[in-house]
Design an enzyme around this catalytic site. Structure first.
Site, PDB file in Angstrom:
ATOM      1  N   ASN A  88       0.636  -1.385   0.086  1.00 16.26           N
ATOM      2  CA  ASN A  88      -0.052   0.149  -0.266  1.00 16.26           C
ATOM      3  C   ASN A  88       0.781   1.230   0.031  1.00 16.26           C
ATOM      4  OD1 ASN A  88      -2.467   1.662   0.419  1.00 16.26           O
ATOM      5  ND2 ASN A  88      -1.314   1.938   2.652  1.00 16.26           N
ATOM      6  N   TYR A 157       3.296   8.601 -11.499  1.00 16.54           N
ATOM      7  CA  TYR A 157       2.318   7.978 -10.589  1.00 16.54           C
ATOM      8  C   TYR A 157       1.547   6.967 -11.285  1.00 16.54           C
ATOM      9  CZ  TYR A 157      -1.234   6.972  -7.134  1.00 16.54           C
ATOM     10  OH  TYR A 157      -2.356   6.335  -6.387  1.00 16.54           O
TER      11      TYR A 157
END
Length: 252
Positions: A88, A157
């Site tokens: 995560n 990203y």
């Protein structure tokens, strides 16, 4: 779902999605490894909120390969192995190509890929080393809808998450023979501390209206998807990428 005595590592679990997942796993009997990078106080807060015992609080810079190896050595020493890993941890740095300097551009790409993709890959490798002798496990990688729709302000990203999806599916095909399921979760905007300034800003309402539900996801809703993929019921869904974006982006 029951995860009694399952050993679960959640990277970046000091806040947001990771924190919600840590709380959810602990509530279902798991032994949770709360991981943080810089914010020890937030990591401790998550750790203190967990139900049950035998949880761990560990620090590591996921972008550092040696730190990842040391993290898993600590888990092996203290818990004897790992059953479930949730990748995560990630960073989200704006770097629009027509606005930033070449130096800023290089730095953003280097740092983003080092954490979000290469770091996540190293976590997968070290987890697999412990899971294979233990008879299997689950790896859930937290990706993003940005892997599919594009991220014009955050291209590194978006690329890192697209790479994570491809990595997840490649590893699912390779590790199935070891009873290791590998999955990706692709949320849209989530109401986390990191996203809150954007949601409170001038674009907040338009972001919420991207979903016909008129809001963004709660961290707990993403955590529920993670729990499902980690369960025994989802093994045959290995290689899957689950969208959790409130129909804000639909892919064919």
């Amino acid at each position: 779902m029951n995860f009694k005595d399952k050993r679960v590592l959640i990277t970046g679990s000091s806040r947001g999605i990771g924190q919600a997942a840590a709380i959810a796993f602990a509530a279902r009997g798991a032994k949770v490894v709360v991981h943080y990078h810089r914010n020890q106080a937030a990591g401790q807060q998550t750790f203190d909120s967990l139900k049950g015992q035998e949880h761990l609080l560990l620090q590591a810079d996921i972008s550092d390969a040696k730190a990842v190896k040391s993290l898993f050595q600590s888990i092996q020493t203290q818990l004897g192995g790992i059953d479930i890993v949730v990748n995560n941890a990630g960073i989200f740095d704006p770097h629009p190509i027509d606005e930033v300097s070449y130096e800023h551009w290089q730095q953003s790409w280097s740092q983003t890929l080092a954490t979000n993709l290469i770091g996540a890959a190293n976590v997968c490798y070290c987890a697999t080393e412990l899971m294979i002798p233990n008879g299997g496990g689950r790896i859930i990688n937290v990706s993003s809808r940005g892997a599919f729709r594009g991220e014009p302000e955050f291209p590194a990203y978006g690329a890192s998450k697209a790479g994570m999806n491809a990595m997840s599916q490649s590893l699912a095909k390779k590790l199935g023979k070891h009873n290791i399921g590998v999955y990706a979760i692709a949320p849209g905007f989530v109401a986390t501390d990191m996203a809150q300034p954007t949601l409170d800003g001038p674009d907040g309402n338009s972001i919420k209206k991207q979903s016909p539900l008129g809001r963004v996801a709660k961290p707990e809703e993403v955590a529920h998807a993670i729990l499902f993929y980690a369960s025994e019921a989802a093994l045959f869904m290995t290689g899957g990428i689950l969208d959790v974006n409130g129909a804000s982006y639909l892919r064919s």
